[in-house]
Write a protein that holds these residues in place. Structure first.
Motif, PDB file in Angstrom:
ATOM      1  N   SER A 143       0.852  -1.175   0.000  1.00 51.80           N
ATOM      2  CA  SER A 143       0.000   0.000   0.000  1.00 51.80           C
ATOM      3  C   SER A 143       0.894   1.234   0.000  1.00 51.80           C
ATOM      4  O   SER A 143       1.814   1.339   0.809  1.00 51.80           O
ATOM      5  CB  SER A 143      -0.889  -0.022   1.251  1.00 51.80           C
ATOM      6  OG  SER A 143      -1.793   1.048   1.240  1.00 51.80           O
ATOM      7  N   VAL A 144       0.623   2.150  -0.930  1.00 46.00           N
ATOM      8  CA  VAL A 144       1.434   3.356  -1.093  1.00 46.00           C
ATOM      9  C   VAL A 144       0.514   4.580  -1.150  1.00 46.00           C
ATOM     10  O   VAL A 144      -0.654   4.459  -1.513  1.00 46.00           O
ATOM     11  CB  VAL A 144       2.311   3.279  -2.367  1.00 46.00           C
ATOM     12  CG1 VAL A 144       3.304   2.130  -2.277  1.00 46.00           C
ATOM     13  CG2 VAL A 144       1.463   3.147  -3.623  1.00 46.00           C
ATOM     14  N   PRO A 145       1.015   5.755  -0.805  1.00 46.52           N
ATOM     15  CA  PRO A 145       0.173   6.951  -0.845  1.00 46.52           C
ATOM     16  C   PRO A 145      -0.045   7.516  -2.246  1.00 46.52           C
ATOM     17  O   PRO A 145      -1.006   8.247  -2.474  1.00 46.52           O
ATOM     18  CB  PRO A 145       0.928   7.954   0.026  1.00 46.52           C
ATOM     19  CG  PRO A 145       2.345   7.521  -0.027  1.00 46.52           C
ATOM     20  CD  PRO A 145       2.318   6.030  -0.182  1.00 46.52           C
ATOM     21  N   ASP A 146       0.843   7.172  -3.191  1.00 49.14           N
ATOM     22  CA  ASP A 146       0.733   7.680  -4.554  1.00 49.14           C
ATOM     23  C   ASP A 146       1.269   6.610  -5.497  1.00 49.14           C
ATOM     24  O   ASP A 146       2.492   6.415  -5.606  1.00 49.14           O
ATOM     25  CB  ASP A 146       1.537   8.983  -4.698  1.00 49.14           C
ATOM     26  CG  ASP A 146       1.370   9.647  -6.049  1.00 49.14           C
ATOM     27  OD1 ASP A 146       1.407   8.947  -7.080  1.00 49.14           O
ATOM     28  OD2 ASP A 146       1.219  10.883  -6.073  1.00 49.14           O
ATOM     29  N   VAL A 147       0.371   5.913  -6.158  1.00 47.46           N
ATOM     30  CA  VAL A 147       0.775   4.765  -6.965  1.00 47.46           C
ATOM     31  C   VAL A 147       1.636   5.178  -8.159  1.00 47.46           C
ATOM     32  O   VAL A 147       2.572   4.465  -8.518  1.00 47.46           O
ATOM     33  CB  VAL A 147      -0.453   3.907  -7.364  1.00 47.46           C
ATOM     34  CG1 VAL A 147      -1.242   4.525  -8.487  1.00 47.46           C
ATOM     35  CG2 VAL A 147      -0.050   2.493  -7.722  1.00 47.46           C
ATOM     36  N   PHE A 193     -10.161   2.696  -5.460  1.00 45.11           N
ATOM     37  CA  PHE A 193      -8.723   2.791  -5.191  1.00 45.11           C
ATOM     38  C   PHE A 193      -7.993   2.670  -6.510  1.00 45.11           C
ATOM     39  O   PHE A 193      -8.564   2.265  -7.515  1.00 45.11           O
ATOM     40  CB  PHE A 193      -8.241   1.732  -4.185  1.00 45.11           C
ATOM     41  CG  PHE A 193      -8.384   0.306  -4.639  1.00 45.11           C
ATOM     42  CD1 PHE A 193      -7.389  -0.321  -5.375  1.00 45.11           C
ATOM     43  CD2 PHE A 193      -9.523  -0.422  -4.325  1.00 45.11           C
ATOM     44  CE1 PHE A 193      -7.519  -1.635  -5.790  1.00 45.11           C
ATOM     45  CE2 PHE A 193      -9.669  -1.742  -4.738  1.00 45.11           C
ATOM     46  CZ  PHE A 193      -8.664  -2.343  -5.467  1.00 45.11           C
ATOM     47  N   LYS A 194      -6.715   3.030  -6.498  1.00 51.58           N
ATOM     48  CA  LYS A 194      -5.861   2.833  -7.674  1.00 51.58           C
ATOM     49  C   LYS A 194      -4.990   1.619  -7.426  1.00 51.58           C
ATOM     50  O   LYS A 194      -4.576   1.352  -6.297  1.00 51.58           O
ATOM     51  CB  LYS A 194      -4.963   4.048  -7.908  1.00 51.58           C
ATOM     52  CG  LYS A 194      -5.648   5.235  -8.487  1.00 51.58           C
ATOM     53  CD  LYS A 194      -4.605   6.322  -8.789  1.00 51.58           C
ATOM     54  CE  LYS A 194      -5.233   7.598  -9.239  1.00 51.58           C
ATOM     55  NZ  LYS A 194      -4.202   8.644  -9.441  1.00 51.58           N
ATOM     56  N   GLU A 223      -3.237   2.127  -3.910  1.00 50.94           N
ATOM     57  CA  GLU A 223      -3.351   3.481  -3.380  1.00 50.94           C
ATOM     58  C   GLU A 223      -4.793   3.682  -2.921  1.00 50.94           C
ATOM     59  O   GLU A 223      -5.704   3.825  -3.739  1.00 50.94           O
ATOM     60  CB  GLU A 223      -3.011   4.528  -4.440  1.00 50.94           C
ATOM     61  CG  GLU A 223      -3.188   5.955  -3.961  1.00 50.94           C
ATOM     62  CD  GLU A 223      -3.043   6.981  -5.066  1.00 50.94           C
ATOM     63  OE1 GLU A 223      -3.763   8.005  -5.001  1.00 50.94           O
ATOM     64  OE2 GLU A 223      -2.225   6.783  -5.989  1.00 50.94           O
ATOM     65  N   LYS A 225      -7.690   5.847  -0.820  1.00 49.57           N
ATOM     66  CA  LYS A 225      -7.968   7.256  -0.522  1.00 49.57           C
ATOM     67  C   LYS A 225      -7.666   7.609   0.930  1.00 49.57           C
ATOM     68  O   LYS A 225      -7.222   8.695   1.231  1.00 49.57           O
ATOM     69  CB  LYS A 225      -9.436   7.575  -0.813  1.00 49.57           C
ATOM     70  CG  LYS A 225      -9.775   7.562  -2.278  1.00 49.57           C
ATOM     71  CD  LYS A 225     -11.258   7.829  -2.487  1.00 49.57           C
ATOM     72  CE  LYS A 225     -11.593   7.696  -3.952  1.00 49.57           C
ATOM     73  NZ  LYS A 225     -13.025   7.836  -4.207  1.00 49.57           N
ATOM     74  N   ASN A 241      -5.430   6.251   2.973  1.00 50.96           N
ATOM     75  CA  ASN A 241      -4.188   5.652   3.472  1.00 50.96           C
ATOM     76  C   ASN A 241      -3.515   6.570   4.490  1.00 50.96           C
ATOM     77  O   ASN A 241      -3.636   7.783   4.427  1.00 50.96           O
ATOM     78  CB  ASN A 241      -3.249   5.269   2.329  1.00 50.96           C
ATOM     79  CG  ASN A 241      -2.482   6.423   1.746  1.00 50.96           C
ATOM     80  OD1 ASN A 241      -1.641   6.999   2.424  1.00 50.96           O
ATOM     81  ND2 ASN A 241      -2.760   6.781   0.515  1.00 50.96           N
ATOM     82  N   PHE A 257       8.008   6.329   0.596  1.00 56.59           N
ATOM     83  CA  PHE A 257       6.634   6.232   1.082  1.00 56.59           C
ATOM     84  C   PHE A 257       6.546   5.608   2.463  1.00 56.59           C
ATOM     85  O   PHE A 257       5.462   5.418   2.990  1.00 56.59           O
ATOM     86  CB  PHE A 257       5.801   5.433   0.071  1.00 56.59           C
ATOM     87  CG  PHE A 257       6.171   5.770  -1.345  1.00 56.59           C
ATOM     88  CD1 PHE A 257       5.850   7.008  -1.885  1.00 56.59           C
ATOM     89  CD2 PHE A 257       6.901   4.890  -2.112  1.00 56.59           C
ATOM     90  CE1 PHE A 257       6.236   7.349  -3.175  1.00 56.59           C
ATOM     91  CE2 PHE A 257       7.288   5.216  -3.407  1.00 56.59           C
ATOM     92  CZ  PHE A 257       6.954   6.453  -3.931  1.00 56.59           C
TER      93      PHE A 257
END
Length: 181
Positions: A31-35, A80-81, A97, A99, A101, A161
């Motif tokens: 899980s990342v804040p900005d894919v 989510f992305k 990613e 929303k 996170n 991240f």
């Protein structure tokens, strides 16, 4: 409720298999804040290649992926992305990613979870420099398992991240086959 709790998910025939064999590793999900930034980082730093560009998945039971995500996440997640990458040895890296996170304030190593992954590179110093140049952090000095005896080195790093990962110079089996400590 989560449907996984109420359903038998292992077919009876599978339960009758008597031998156990080592399964291969397919992929890991992170899980990342900005894919998009994560795909860029791991592409440039690790050389991983993109299998599926960042894509938006929307909650709903009208698609197979939507149904699967409701099974896993429950309801109310909206969208989510996701992106899919692969390593040089064909291990998948699935990047999410969400929303809502939240990056942990501290490294909570004691909590039950996957707390790191490890990559292998004989040029550990070069990869450390590359990680640092792209916004990552070095969490410790590069250390040797058998100083002056064998060239096995390792280091813990952190991506931009907040994800923790390790770098080994040699294979896991080789490092631990004679006991590393």
């Amino acid at each position: 409720t989560n449907s996984m709790q109420s359903e038998e998910i292992i077919p009876q025939e599978s339960a009758q298999i008597k031998s156990t064999y080592p399964r291969t590793f397919s992929h890991i999900g992170i899980s990342v804040p900005d894919v998009e930034k994560a795909v860029d980082f791991y592409s440039k730093v690790m050389g991983w290649y993109t299998i599926m560009e960042p894509t938006v998945i929307k909650e709903g039971s009208d698609t197979a992926i939507g149904k699967m995500c409701i099974d896993v996440f429950g309801t109310g997640w909206g969208s989510f992305k996701i992106a899919h990458m692969s390593t040089g040895d064909k291990i998948g890296v699935e990047m999410f990613e969400f929303k809502n996170n939240v990056k942990p304030k501290n490294f909570e190593y004691w909590k039950t979870s996957t707390f790191h992954f490890c990559v292998q590179d004989p040029d550990i110093e070069g990869l450390v420099k590359k990680v640092l140049a792209h916004g990552g952090k070095q969490r410790m000095p590069i250390r040797e398992y058998y100083p002056d005896e064998k060239p096995f080195k390792m280091v813990y790093m952190e991506d931009p991240f907040g994800l923790i990962f390790e770098i080994y110079t040699h294979s896991y089996e080789l490092v631990y086959s004679q006991g590393a400590y």
